[in-house]
Scaffold this active site. Structure first.
Site, mmCIF file in Angstrom:
data_model
loop_
_atom_site.group_PDB
_atom_site.id
_atom_site.type_symbol
_atom_site.label_atom_id
_atom_site.label_comp_id
_atom_site.label_asym_id
_atom_site.label_seq_id
_atom_site.Cartn_x
_atom_site.Cartn_y
_atom_site.Cartn_z
ATOM 1 N N LYS A 112 0.816 -1.220 0.000
ATOM 2 C CA LYS A 112 0.000 0.000 0.000
ATOM 3 C C LYS A 112 0.848 1.270 0.000
ATOM 4 C CE LYS A 112 -3.987 -2.424 1.595
ATOM 5 N NZ LYS A 112 -3.699 -3.815 1.989
HETATM 6 C C1 LIG Z 1 -4.337 -4.889 1.568
HETATM 7 C C2 LIG Z 1 -3.560 -6.130 1.408
HETATM 8 C C3 LIG Z 1 -3.979 -7.141 0.544
HETATM 9 C C4 LIG Z 1 -5.272 -7.068 -0.211
HETATM 10 O O1 LIG Z 1 -5.265 -6.059 -1.189
HETATM 11 P P1 LIG Z 1 -6.621 -5.562 -1.833
HETATM 12 O O2 LIG Z 1 -6.258 -4.408 -2.681
HETATM 13 O O3 LIG Z 1 -7.503 -5.152 -0.675
HETATM 14 O O4 LIG Z 1 -7.201 -6.697 -2.594
HETATM 15 C C5 LIG Z 1 -3.150 -8.242 0.388
HETATM 16 N N1 LIG Z 1 -1.992 -8.364 1.066
HETATM 17 C C6 LIG Z 1 -1.574 -7.409 1.911
HETATM 18 C C7 LIG Z 1 -0.289 -7.610 2.638
HETATM 19 C C8 LIG Z 1 -2.327 -6.275 2.110
HETATM 20 O O5 LIG Z 1 -1.907 -5.317 2.961
#
Ligand SMILES: *Cc1c(COP(=O)(O)O)cnc(C)c1O
Length: 464
Positions: A112
């Site tokens: 993210k």
């Molecule tokens: C947020 C997250 C996901 C899922 O991603 P999405 O965009 O919500 O599908 C998968 N792995 C990790 C480590 C995350 O932080």
């Protein structure tokens, strides 16, 4: 570039307003009015370029001149400067045709950061230009919260409130949020699940008075610009493995469908993405949907991959909009029914389109531990539980043997040390960035799942 809502009733917006808006006024999500495309020559031209340069080339059509190309390049260069690897998003081979795309080299060690480090700076730019301020409210299942906080902390024009489900995020995830000592950062531990947190955020956005009074804004993956910024790592990986001349598949561990929707967008832009393989944990609404054509909610179960403990995948609405020929009123109708009945069945034509590109595989906690153990034994690589779910999905996919598959490594294994220890018998070494938060003082407010109480808490703390 202009942006339209997936429910067809909200005003059409330009880039700056879409950046600040988050959820559309009709409850929908913004998507580009038309998909921009890069030519094969332009894609070939990305070969050997820096990550920031690739991101600039990908984003220019979405920004649509709101920010000059050189300013955008400079902003993205700064966004990725602090990352812990010179390639920013390096590929690492783990099998004859299988690669990991490491997306954990940012400040909070999960994917993210790749979007939010850019989005925080874009907010700063647009707010300064307009002399405005915003209140960011977000729900997190674990990693969004800390990434958003790192992107917004100490920015003069932003107050940020992050809701997380009490006792359902890992200790490291919680500490990464609650140990940030900044006057504009507030963490709320909600009595409920991630879906409750997400519903609460949506309810605040639907409370028009509250929304306007505090100039609410979102950095959840409902925010279009986050999706757009993420296109860059799909583009970079595709080009590194031979795009535009070689087709490729991606395996993506999925919760809210935000990450993988960026892959869909990359494909619409012209990158030769042949297949998108979803991995889910026991909260498998998407994989059940792909198998049965019926989307049906089930209770959320806590797992070893908490960032995917989600039943309602917000961003799926964007794919639904495309599969239904961009008919916003049909999307609105289907989602209204879904809210009421907790299920809906998608017609064959739309379903066929989705299945032509997407497949899904589910992995429970025992399977996740097994995959972490096996990958470590076979390659010496430690992968986190989310990544393991994507890797397993990739391995189960039946693609042409020649096609490269890239599995997204969405978090650093040290963020999920308990799961790693269960799999391999030792705890991964904490990177320096994490070691610091383990001893620091925590600051957060526990709250009931009650809209009025949460709104009052926020109203009290927003700086004017
Ligand atoms: C947020 C997250 C996901 C899922 O991603 P999405 O965009 O919500 O599908 C998968 N792995 C990790 C480590 C995350 O932080």
């Amino acid at each position: 570039m202009r942006y339209v809502s997936t429910r067809g009733q909200a005003p059409v917006l330009g880039f700056e307003d879409v950046l600040l808006a988050g959820l559309a006024r009709d409850g929908g999500l913004y998507v580009p009015e038309v998909w921009p495309a890069l030519s094969a020559v332009e894609i070939r031209g990305l070969s050997g370029k820096s990550y920031a340069e690739t991101a600039t080339k990908v984003l220019v059509p979405y920004v649509g001149g709101a920010l000059g190309d050189d300013d955008l390049r400079q902003l993205l260069t700064e966004a990725y400067r602090g990352f812990g690897h010179a390639a920013v998003a390096p590929l690492k081979q783990i099998g004859p045709r299988h690669w990991l795309l490491e997306l954990f080299h940012g400040p909070t060690l999960a994917f993210k950061d790749y979007a939010l480090q850019a989005v925080g700076r874009l907010f700063d730019w647009v707010l300064a230009k307009r002399g405005e301020r915003v209140t960011i409210v977000g729900a997190t299942s674990g990693d969004t919260g800390s990434a958003a906080i790192e992107a917004c902390r100490d920015r003069a024009a932003i107050d940020i409130f992050i809701l997380f489900p009490k006792d359902r995020v890992s200790e490291v995830q919680r500490r990464q949020m609650t140990t940030v000592d900044s006057a504009n950062v507030h963490c709320i531990a909600l009595d409920g699940t991630f879906d409750d947190c997400q519903d609460m955020v949506k309810a605040m956005f639907n409370d028009q008075g509250f929304r306007d009074r505090h100039r609410l804004s979102a950095v959840n993956s409902i925010n279009w610009v986050r999706i757009a910024v993420q296109i860059a790592y799909y583009a970079a990986a595709a080009v590194a493995l031979g795009a535009p001349d070689r087709r490729i598949a991606f395996a993506v561990p999925t919760g809210n469908f935000g990450n993988v929707f960026s892959a869909y967008a990359a494909r619409r832009m012209g990158f030769p993405i042949e297949r998108l393989i979803l991995g889910s944990n026991s909260n498998d609404i998407l994989t059940r949907f792909l198998a049965s054509a019926e989307m049906s909610m089930a209770p959320v179960e806590p797992t070893l991959s908490p960032s995917m403990d989600i039943q309602v995948s917000s961003n799926f609405e964007r794919l639904l909009f495309e599969a239904l020929g961009r008919d916003g009123s049909r999307v609105a109708e289907i989602l209204r029914r879904f809210r009421e009945d907790r299920r809906f069945r998608l017609e064959a034509a739309a379903m066929g389109q989705i299945r032509g590109l997407f497949e899904g595989h589910r992995l429970d906690d025992a399977g996740t531990v097994e995959v972490i153990r096996r990958v470590y034994r076979e390659t010496g690589e430690l992968i986190d539980p989310h990544t393991a779910i994507g890797v397993a999905a990739a391995e189960r996919s039946r693609l042409d043997p020649g096609m490269p598959i890239v599995s997204l490594a969405t978090a650093h294994p040290a963020k999920f040390a308990d799961a790693i220890e269960r799999a391999v018998g030792f705890r991964p070494k904490l990177p320096e960035r994490l070691a610091a938060v383990m001893g620091a003082k925590e600051r957060f407010q526990g709250m009931p799942n009650d809209l009025e109480a949460v709104e009052a808490f926020i109203a009290d703390r927003v700086r004017s």
